[in-house]
Motif scaffolding. Structure first.
Motif, PDB file in Angstrom:
ATOM      1  N   LYS A 419       0.822  -1.213   0.000  1.00 19.60           N
ATOM      2  CA  LYS A 419       0.000   0.000   0.000  1.00 19.60           C
ATOM      3  C   LYS A 419       0.853   1.258   0.000  1.00 19.60           C
ATOM      4  CE  LYS A 419      -4.064   1.913   2.362  1.00 19.60           C
ATOM      5  NZ  LYS A 419      -5.009   1.727   3.483  1.00 19.60           N
ATOM      6  N   GLU A 420       1.991   1.211   0.679  1.00 16.56           N
ATOM      7  CA  GLU A 420       2.848   2.394   0.749  1.00 16.56           C
ATOM      8  C   GLU A 420       3.392   2.763  -0.631  1.00 16.56           C
ATOM      9  OE1 GLU A 420       1.987   0.961   4.509  1.00 16.56           O
ATOM     10  OE2 GLU A 420       2.998  -0.176   2.916  1.00 16.56           O
ATOM     11  N   ALA A 421       3.689   1.750  -1.445  1.00 16.90           N
ATOM     12  CA  ALA A 421       4.241   2.008  -2.776  1.00 16.90           C
ATOM     13  C   ALA A 421       3.160   2.314  -3.807  1.00 16.90           C
ATOM     14  CB  ALA A 421       5.063   0.801  -3.236  1.00 16.90           C
ATOM     15  N   PHE A 422       1.973   1.723  -3.639  1.00 16.45           N
ATOM     16  CA  PHE A 422       0.890   1.887  -4.610  1.00 16.45           C
ATOM     17  C   PHE A 422      -0.426   1.790  -3.838  1.00 16.45           C
ATOM     18  CE2 PHE A 422      -1.826   0.524  -8.209  1.00 16.45           C
ATOM     19  CZ  PHE A 422      -1.444   1.459  -9.165  1.00 16.45           C
ATOM     20  N   PRO A 423      -0.966   2.932  -3.395  1.00 13.30           N
ATOM     21  CA  PRO A 423      -2.098   2.908  -2.456  1.00 13.30           C
ATOM     22  C   PRO A 423      -3.458   2.592  -3.060  1.00 13.30           C
ATOM     23  CG  PRO A 423      -1.495   5.163  -2.972  1.00 13.30           C
ATOM     24  CD  PRO A 423      -0.480   4.299  -3.657  1.00 13.30           C
ATOM     25  N   TYR A 424      -3.489   2.217  -4.327  1.00 14.39           N
ATOM     26  CA  TYR A 424      -4.775   1.970  -4.982  1.00 14.39           C
ATOM     27  C   TYR A 424      -5.395   0.639  -4.547  1.00 14.39           C
ATOM     28  CZ  TYR A 424      -3.821   5.769  -8.261  1.00 14.39           C
ATOM     29  OH  TYR A 424      -3.577   6.996  -8.818  1.00 14.39           O
ATOM     30  N   THR A 425      -6.724   0.587  -4.590  1.00 11.90           N
ATOM     31  CA  THR A 425      -7.452  -0.679  -4.553  1.00 11.90           C
ATOM     32  C   THR A 425      -7.509  -1.190  -5.981  1.00 11.90           C
ATOM     33  OG1 THR A 425      -8.779  -0.083  -2.619  1.00 11.90           O
ATOM     34  CG2 THR A 425      -9.675  -1.773  -4.083  1.00 11.90           C
ATOM     35  N   ILE A 426      -7.222  -2.473  -6.173  1.00 16.35           N
ATOM     36  CA  ILE A 426      -7.127  -3.050  -7.521  1.00 16.35           C
ATOM     37  C   ILE A 426      -8.157  -4.167  -7.651  1.00 16.35           C
ATOM     38  CG2 ILE A 426      -5.605  -4.175  -9.179  1.00 16.35           C
ATOM     39  CD1 ILE A 426      -3.251  -3.165  -7.351  1.00 16.35           C
ATOM     40  N   ARG A 427      -9.002  -4.069  -8.660  1.00 19.02           N
ATOM     41  CA  ARG A 427      -9.959  -5.156  -8.941  1.00 19.02           C
ATOM     42  C   ARG A 427      -9.770  -5.626 -10.374  1.00 19.02           C
ATOM     43  NH1 ARG A 427     -15.956  -5.475 -10.753  1.00 19.02           N
ATOM     44  NH2 ARG A 427     -16.530  -7.580 -10.100  1.00 19.02           N
ATOM     45  N   ILE A 428      -9.587  -6.923 -10.525  1.00 18.10           N
ATOM     46  CA  ILE A 428      -9.511  -7.542 -11.851  1.00 18.10           C
ATOM     47  C   ILE A 428     -10.711  -8.468 -12.014  1.00 18.10           C
ATOM     48  CG2 ILE A 428      -8.192  -9.062 -13.376  1.00 18.10           C
ATOM     49  CD1 ILE A 428      -5.666  -8.202 -11.937  1.00 18.10           C
ATOM     50  N   VAL A 429     -11.353  -8.387 -13.162  1.00 24.68           N
ATOM     51  CA  VAL A 429     -12.414  -9.335 -13.516  1.00 24.68           C
ATOM     52  C   VAL A 429     -11.949 -10.094 -14.749  1.00 24.68           C
ATOM     53  CG1 VAL A 429     -14.808  -9.651 -14.215  1.00 24.68           C
ATOM     54  CG2 VAL A 429     -14.218  -7.843 -12.591  1.00 24.68           C
ATOM     55  N   GLY A 455      -0.337  -0.003 -15.473  1.00 25.41           N
ATOM     56  CA  GLY A 455       0.747   0.722 -14.815  1.00 25.41           C
ATOM     57  C   GLY A 455       0.928   0.367 -13.362  1.00 25.41           C
ATOM     58  N   VAL A 456       0.411  -0.785 -12.947  1.00 26.47           N
ATOM     59  CA  VAL A 456       0.617  -1.235 -11.570  1.00 26.47           C
ATOM     60  C   VAL A 456       2.048  -1.779 -11.467  1.00 26.47           C
ATOM     61  CG1 VAL A 456      -0.131  -2.811  -9.750  1.00 26.47           C
ATOM     62  CG2 VAL A 456      -1.816  -1.823 -11.320  1.00 26.47           C
TER      63      VAL A 456
END
Length: 705
Positions: A419-429, A455-456
């Motif tokens: 989370k510290e490096a990439f704070p996004y919530t990520i959802r893949i379907v 770009g994750v």
């Protein structure tokens, strides 16, 4: 209450099985305890068979009870347990996949195994559930070829393997391996692995240790069965007539090679199956359709095994280790999507679509095992009927979809940035658009492409492959990249996902009693080679994650404030933070340590951060600012700097005596100020004259001539 308790030790802890008359209407029941965790396992078989059904009717239900966690869970409006959580569904699948191969598949009496979690301590109930189901079935009169054992293996920072690690250990970052193994007779029939890029040798070592423990558990259960087990009921295998078998040999067997080995897919196999049905309908209409269909499947099974084992022959003509044609595409669906990946492996086609959200979009887990836990990486899997050329019900997720989605999620989780490096919530379907073998592993590949396209900053690309097995006694062949007929008629479905550095997930199911460790060792090595081949294709399409996320994805800005000032930002009843949200059109999440995440678009996140920093700024004497006069009083003026107000005393307005403040300042004026001091109550004392003594020189009193 009549009760008998049997005990053994596993991983230094006492494991007990209590048999009583508590559930005396069931065919078999037992309460299994390990530490403070306890489950009730029951097994019931219907008294009458469902003649004509074309499948073995086994159901495994895994029931979580809120009381097991010592809490009143659910919503304020619903306190009764509802549909099973995803965790419960996955635990039920573990039991089902372990016990199912050990039944005679021609049984048509419904069999239901129910696992009820009675108490939840520090130990996971899923291994107990397998052992409980095993004991309930083995001691009952239901025909079943058990017992089986189950154990979980973890690995700590010192590379030591830990038996049945508890929840706390498994959540620790040092636990790089979470291996769940079930089996019997020195063989393995179910595997679940989540790992942090571990080597094949680590998995093999874990499997070897698991087999030792499983053997001891199996022997313990055999002693129990010998003492209290019931005599098993008998269900002779129903057969079609000898005349019908001869008809098959005369009319169908000579054509099997032509149709079964016609190439990938099931279309040609379906044609010869229809041919057999039509012949039976015409010449033996009295034969049971389910039995004639089952006979066709058995003959197909025998042919596929014979050709693979004796002639190294597969339905589509590939070599034993040959991967089907691969295709990988990152992006290309729509610029509005944050990231997409399209992946083909032969006739299996998967589209994975990724969406980025703020921390507030994370999923809150609320079950007996996970309470108030935020899940910021989510993978969902859909399997519509058109993917196999059929019609069917749409909507909702069944157990298979949940299981496949969780497997791909586990495989990708190891490379997701923290989370510290990439704070996004990520959802893949992942959408299985065409299926001919292992859409779950194709979802891992499609998910990797989507992550990189979005770009994750993942640690490394992940790929997955499914291996199969044709087994006859000691003779066997491992098949790389199994397709439909090999999956359906083969003896093993062995899915392995990972990076170039190591394994991130494994799942194995079998249709035989079990698979030996040497076979699994060979399958791991072949899966590694195939995984690298797939990674070559993925990396040729996109080498590294894109430098920037989509312009259509939300922006997230992060800052840190003094935890003591969180209340200041939130305000009474959330008034202040809601005003900031409305003003900047953002979402704001504040953690207990003072970390602030702001999610927005079109620069809104940056504006919100500026407001929050100004509001929580710790002013120091000597700092300068541009302020706004908000109120004029007789003894001075209150000036706002940032989100805080300070007093400019009448004596601090100008370097000369000011008789009337309103002659110099009015509300809304912009003035330069310097922080003169901060009193013990934290109030700011400001000065205009110390910052700009010349500001009001035109209003200075005239000196007498």
């Amino acid at each position: 209450m009549k009760s008998k308790v049997f005990k053994t030790t596993i991983g230094g802890k006492e494991l007990s099985a209590e048999f009583s008359d508590l559930v005396d209407q069931a065919n078999g029941s037992v309460i299994v305890r390990l530490g403070d965790t306890a489950i009730l396992a029951t097994a019931v078989m219907s008294k009458h068979a469902n003649e004509g059904a074309g499948w073995f009717p086994l159901t495994v239900d895994y029931e979580e009870r809120f009381y097991a966690a010592g809490a009143i869970l659910g919503s304020r409006f619903m306190r009764r347990e509802g549909r099973p959580s995803e965790e419960a569904t996955l635990s039920g699948r573990i039991v089902d996949r372990t016990i199912r191969p050990l039944f005679d598949q021609w049984i048509r009496n419904e069999i239901q195994v129910v696992i009820t979690v009675l108490s939840l301590g520090e130990d996971d109930p899923d291994t107990l559930s397998v052992i409980g189901a095993s004991l309930a079935l083995a001691t009952s009169d239901i025909p079943w070829d058990g017992p089986v054992g189950a154990v979980r293996i973890g690995k700590n920072s010192g590379d030591k393997l830990v038996i049945n690690p508890n929840y706390e250990f498994r959540k620790d970052a040092v636990n790089s391996l979470d291996l769940l193994v079930c089996g019997k007779g020195g063989k393995i029939n179910m595997i679940e692995v989540g790992a942090q890029e571990v080597g094949e040798d680590v998995v093999e070592k874990g499997l070897a240790q698991a087999l030792e423990i499983i053997t001891s558990l199996e022997n313990w259960q055999k002693e129990i069965v010998s003492e209290i087990g019931k005599e098993k009921k008998s269900f002779p295998k129903p057969e079609i007539s000898d005349e019908a078998k001869k008809l098959f040999a005369d009319e169908i067997t000579p054509k099997m090679n032509e149709y079964v080995f016609a190439g990938p897919g099931k279309e040609s196999i379906g044609k010869i199956h229809t041919m057999w049905r039509d012949i039976v309908k015409e010449k033996f209409p009295e034969e049971r359709k389910d039995l004639t269909d089952e006979y066709f499947e058995e003959e197909m099974n025998n042919l596929l095994h014979k050709e693979a084992l004796e002639n190294n022959r597969r339905p589509d003509g590939r070599g034993m280790d040959e991967v089907r044609p691969l295709f990988a595409k990152a992006g290309g669906i729509s610029k509005l999507l944050h990231g997409t990946g399209t992946f083909y492996r032969g006739g299996t086609h998967v589209l994975s679509a990724l969406t980025l959200g703020g921390p507030g979009d994370s999923q809150i887990l609320d079950s007996i095992e996970e309470r108030d836990t935020q899940k910021r990486f989510i993978h969902h899997y859909n399997f519509p009927p058109y993917s196999v050329g059929e019609t069917g019900r749409m909507g909702g997720a069944n157990r298979r979809m949940i299981g496949h989605g969780a497997l791909a999620e586990k495989a990708l989780l190891a490379v997701i940035p923290d989370k510290e490096a990439f704070p996004y919530t990520i959802r893949i379907v992942s959408e299985a658009l065409a299926s001919n073998g292992s859409t779950s592993m194709a979802s891992v590949c499609g998910g990797t492409l989507a992550l990189m396209d979005a770009g994750v900053p993942i640690k490394a690309p992940v790929a997955g492959i499914a291996s199969g097995l044709m087994l006859d006694g000691d003779n066997y062949k491992v098949l790389t990249d199994i397709q439909g007929p090999e999956d359906h008629h083969g003896d093993m479905d062995f899915k392995v996902a990972g990076t170039r550095e190591g394994i991130t997930a494994i799942q194995m199911d079998v249709k035989v009693l079990g698979v030996s460790l040497p076979i699994l060792t060979e399958a791991l090595q072949k899966a590694k080679a195939a995984r690298f081949q797939i990674l070559d294709v993925i990396e040729k399409e996109i080498t590294t994650p894109r430098e920037n996320i989509s312009i259509y994805a939300p922006e997230i800005r992060v800052t840190k404030i003094n935890p003591e000032k969180i209340g200041l930002v939130i305000g009474g009843g959330g008034k202040t933070v809601n005003e900031i949200k409305d003003k900047t059109e953002t979402e704001i999440d504040i953690e207990d340590d003072g970390t602030v995440f702001v999610t927005g678009k079109n620069g809104g996140a940056e504006k919100a951060i500026e407001i929050i920093l100004a509001l929580t700024k710790d002013w120091k004497a000597g700092e300068e600012a541009e302020g706004t006069v908000v109120k004029v009083v007789e003894f001075g003026a209150f000036v706002s700097i940032g989100q805080k107000e300070g007093l400019v005393h009448v004596s601090e307005i100008a370097p000369f005596r000011v008789e009337k403040v309103s002659d110099f300042l009015k509300e809304g004026d912009k003035v330069p100020v310097v922080v003169k001091m901060i009193d013990d109550a934290g109030r700011l004392k400001l000065s205009i004259k110390d910052r700009n003594p010349e500001l009001f020189k035109d209003k200075a009193p005239k000196k007498p001539e």
